[in-house]
Design an enzyme around this catalytic site. Structure first.
Site, mmCIF file in Angstrom:
data_model
loop_
_atom_site.group_PDB
_atom_site.id
_atom_site.type_symbol
_atom_site.label_atom_id
_atom_site.label_comp_id
_atom_site.label_asym_id
_atom_site.label_seq_id
_atom_site.Cartn_x
_atom_site.Cartn_y
_atom_site.Cartn_z
ATOM 1 N N LYS A 22 8.847 8.803 -14.764
ATOM 2 C CA LYS A 22 8.878 7.832 -15.865
ATOM 3 C C LYS A 22 8.834 6.396 -15.328
ATOM 4 O O LYS A 22 8.050 5.573 -15.786
ATOM 5 C CB LYS A 22 10.158 8.044 -16.690
ATOM 6 N N ASN A 23 9.675 6.104 -14.348
ATOM 7 C CA ASN A 23 9.787 4.715 -13.904
ATOM 8 C C ASN A 23 8.584 4.242 -13.096
ATOM 9 O O ASN A 23 8.383 3.039 -12.931
ATOM 10 C CB ASN A 23 11.096 4.501 -13.127
ATOM 11 N N CYS A 116 22.557 -3.832 -23.295
ATOM 12 C CA CYS A 116 22.286 -2.466 -22.863
ATOM 13 C C CYS A 116 23.574 -1.676 -23.037
ATOM 14 O O CYS A 116 24.666 -2.240 -22.951
ATOM 15 C CB CYS A 116 21.852 -2.488 -21.411
ATOM 16 N N ARG A 121 22.375 -6.442 -18.316
ATOM 17 C CA ARG A 121 21.245 -6.157 -17.426
ATOM 18 C C ARG A 121 20.326 -7.373 -17.490
ATOM 19 O O ARG A 121 19.335 -7.383 -18.217
ATOM 20 C CB ARG A 121 20.531 -4.868 -17.854
ATOM 21 N N ASP A 305 20.730 6.169 -10.822
ATOM 22 C CA ASP A 305 20.254 7.055 -11.900
ATOM 23 C C ASP A 305 20.695 8.509 -11.706
ATOM 24 O O ASP A 305 20.411 9.358 -12.555
ATOM 25 C CB ASP A 305 18.721 6.979 -12.013
ATOM 26 N N ARG A 397 14.051 10.027 -23.920
ATOM 27 C CA ARG A 397 13.383 8.839 -23.386
ATOM 28 C C ARG A 397 12.840 9.093 -21.986
ATOM 29 O O ARG A 397 11.857 8.475 -21.579
ATOM 30 C CB ARG A 397 14.369 7.662 -23.301
HETATM 31 N N1 EPU Z 1 19.570 -7.734 -11.710
HETATM 32 C C1 EPU Z 1 19.892 -9.050 -11.869
HETATM 33 N N2 EPU Z 1 18.947 -9.878 -12.392
HETATM 34 C C2 EPU Z 1 17.703 -9.454 -12.729
HETATM 35 C C3 EPU Z 1 17.386 -8.097 -12.560
HETATM 36 C C4 EPU Z 1 18.352 -7.249 -12.043
HETATM 37 O O1 EPU Z 1 21.007 -9.467 -11.573
HETATM 38 O O2 EPU Z 1 16.892 -10.254 -13.161
HETATM 39 C C5 EPU Z 1 20.577 -6.806 -11.151
HETATM 40 C C6 EPU Z 1 20.972 -5.714 -12.139
HETATM 41 O O3 EPU Z 1 21.997 -6.148 -12.992
HETATM 42 C C7 EPU Z 1 21.402 -4.599 -11.218
HETATM 43 C C8 EPU Z 1 20.470 -4.772 -10.020
HETATM 44 O O4 EPU Z 1 19.966 -6.084 -10.110
HETATM 45 O O5 EPU Z 1 22.711 -4.791 -10.805
HETATM 46 C C9 EPU Z 1 19.330 -3.803 -9.946
HETATM 47 O O6 EPU Z 1 18.633 -3.755 -11.169
HETATM 48 P P1 EPU Z 1 17.067 -3.531 -11.208
HETATM 49 O O7 EPU Z 1 16.400 -4.790 -11.605
HETATM 50 O O8 EPU Z 1 16.646 -2.909 -9.922
HETATM 51 O O9 EPU Z 1 16.891 -2.491 -12.380
HETATM 52 P P2 EPU Z 1 15.681 -2.355 -13.379
HETATM 53 O O10 EPU Z 1 14.416 -2.730 -12.733
HETATM 54 O O11 EPU Z 1 16.035 -3.024 -14.667
HETATM 55 C C10 EPU Z 1 15.104 0.099 -12.729
HETATM 56 C C11 EPU Z 1 15.012 1.417 -13.439
HETATM 57 C C12 EPU Z 1 16.398 1.879 -13.838
HETATM 58 C C13 EPU Z 1 17.268 1.990 -12.589
HETATM 59 C C14 EPU Z 1 17.270 0.664 -11.814
HETATM 60 C C15 EPU Z 1 17.999 0.745 -10.495
HETATM 61 C C16 EPU Z 1 12.863 1.266 -14.491
HETATM 62 C C17 EPU Z 1 12.073 1.170 -15.740
HETATM 63 N N3 EPU Z 1 14.182 1.251 -14.620
HETATM 64 O O12 EPU Z 1 15.697 -0.801 -13.658
HETATM 65 O O13 EPU Z 1 16.227 3.176 -14.411
HETATM 66 O O14 EPU Z 1 18.569 2.332 -12.934
HETATM 67 O O15 EPU Z 1 15.909 0.251 -11.557
HETATM 68 O O16 EPU Z 1 17.412 1.681 -9.670
HETATM 69 O O17 EPU Z 1 12.309 1.420 -13.411
HETATM 70 C C18 EPU Z 1 16.799 5.001 -15.777
HETATM 71 O O18 EPU Z 1 15.689 5.515 -15.477
HETATM 72 O O19 EPU Z 1 17.704 5.635 -16.346
HETATM 73 C C19 EPU Z 1 17.033 3.605 -15.428
HETATM 74 C C20 EPU Z 1 17.952 2.871 -16.021
#
Ligand code: EPU
Length: 421
Positions: A22-23, A116, A121, A305, A397
């Protein structure tokens, strides 16, 4: 609305195939916006987040179809650069359209995703990266409005490693003028696949899979087709289904190295693991589960995850373990529901202290988010009697018909329509 009715305590056996990630799909689909051609992505999982992304891209003017795991996206007639709240509120990954729209069209208006289920997030890192590349960013009426005549290569150092911000920075930088260096870049396989896909389109990128990525901007990109990698989180979840029911099962999965951290923890817990020929077999038929601590971290560490699913497994371990989430401090909404099944878990700050119990008893429980619902299903498979998991739209989802896979392995799990909410 659907719920799962699970009659627990059944041993599982046999083999299932793992669906596409998915991701990965959620990053590759918006990446196609960087070209004006027709792109084909195969091995896409049939899950609601992919349908949501399809709707968003269609809103922008893309011609999308999604059949039998093949997503086709034709971007020859993009008419809007506006990602409205109605789409973004459903799925935070919608923010992935920001980088490509800005890079190709010089403008993007994307709704702020809002809250969220498990806490803040933020997307500040996405915005900072766009600013570094020369975009002018304003927040207007709940929307990010980003503008730039032509993005310019820059040095981007992320304070925190972020999958989404790295993805957006990559997608923006490939069409920027000059060279971009990203440091503390995400190394997750989904980001590596995104980079590989952009290279297929004609982008010049070095350092994928490491924390330092260099991008030399190009004038334009071509359309490209690719196969989405297997879902490492679904793979880990199914392996835990086998482990928690003291069964022997196999998964067909072609990127075993993507789940090394999960396999290694399973082995520590006393589960036998056999790897070979794109097949992973686990055997926990005769093993007592040992309590094993886990701390989530960025790839190649143990994924956040999989935190809820590991917590479910440790509920039945022979002793106390501590599961700490360093990525999302508040991601423990599954715990009160697991306690309803008889688990002994205490959340202290960003850790769950899990004291193993001898058995669990079926009950009615409620999903609160995608991975939380997976942990409830796993617990239900191991619990005595009947467990009903409500609000499985969360699970839909990100897991493609998990009940079919579990049924194929011999579980007694049924999807039932319900008015209960
Ligand atoms: N963060 C910030 N600022 C930002 C972005 C992130 O502080 O602008 C922090 C977040 O709060 C967190 C850390 O950075 O503490 C990592 O977050 P990340 O940005 O890596 O997460 P994401 O890109 O929003 C993706 C996956 C998530 C998964 C995370 C971590 C997708 C669509 N989503 O989210 O997947 O948990 O990486 O590996 O790729 C899931 O599939 O259930 C899911 C939530």
């Amino acid at each position: 609305m659907d719920k799962f009715v699970i009659n627990g305590g059944k041993k599982l056996s046999g083999k299932v195939s793992i669906s596409g990630a998915k991701n990965s799909a959620l990053a590759l689909m918006p990446a196609t916006l960087l070209n004006s051609g027709k792109n084909i992505l195969t091995n896409a999982p049939e899950v609601n987040d992919i349908f949501t992304m399809t709707k968003l891209l269609t809103h922008l003017g893309a011609q999308c179809s999604f059949e039998n795991g093949t997503v086709s996206i034709d971007n020859s007639n993009i008419i809007s650069q506006d990602a409205p709240y109605e789409h973004v509120k459903k799925m935070r990954a919608s923010v992935y359209v920001l980088g490509p729209l800005l890079a190709k069209y010089g403008y993007a208006k994307v709704s702020l995703p809002g809250g969220c289920a498990w806490g803040p997030r933020p997307i500040n890192l996405h915005l900072e990266a766009m600013k570094k590349l020369g975009a002018e960013i304003q927040l207007e009426d709940g929307y990010i409005v980003a503008k730039s005549k032509k993005l310019k290569g820059a040095r981007i150092n992320f304070d925190v490693s972020s999958v989404g911000a790295t993805g957006n920075a990559l997608m923006a930088a490939v069409l920027a003028e000059g060279t971009t260096h990203i440091t503390n870049a995400a190394m997750e396989p989904e980001i590596t696949q995104l980079g590989d896909y952009l290279i297929q389109m004609g982008a010049q990128i070095q350092g994928l899979g490491t924390s330092e990525i260099t991008i030399h901007g190009v004038e334009e990109l071509n359309s490209a087709d690719t196969k989405i990698i297997g879902d490492r989180i679904e793979a880990g979840t199914i392996l835990i289904a086998g482990a928690i029911t003291h069964s022997q099962i196999s998964i067909e999965y072609d990127n075993v190295h993507h789940i090394s951290s999960i396999i290694s923890k399973l082995e520590d817990a006393g589960v036998k693991v056999l790897e070979g020929n794109n097949l992973v077999t686990i055997d926990s038929t005769n093993s007592d589960l040992k309590p094993i601590d886990v701390t989530t971290s960025i790839y190649p560490g143990f994924p956040t995850d999989m935190q809820a699913q590991w917590t479910a497994l440790m509920m039945l371990a022979n002793g106390t373990s501590t599961i700490t989430d360093t990525i999302y401090f508040d991601r423990f909404k599954h715990v009160p529901e697991l306690i309803r099944l008889g688990a002994d878990i205490e959340v202290i700050k960003n850790s769950a202290v899990v004291r193993g119990v001898k058995s669990l008893k079926g009950a009615k429980v409620m999903s609160t988010d995608l991975r939380a619902s997976a942990s409830l299903v796993l617990a239900g498979l191991a619990a005595e009697g009947t467990t009903e998991v409500l609000r499985i739209y969360h699970l839909d989802r990100g897991y493609q018909k998990i009940e079919d896979k579990l049924t194929a392995l011999g579980a007694d799990i049924q999807r039932v329509k319900t008015d209960e909410f």
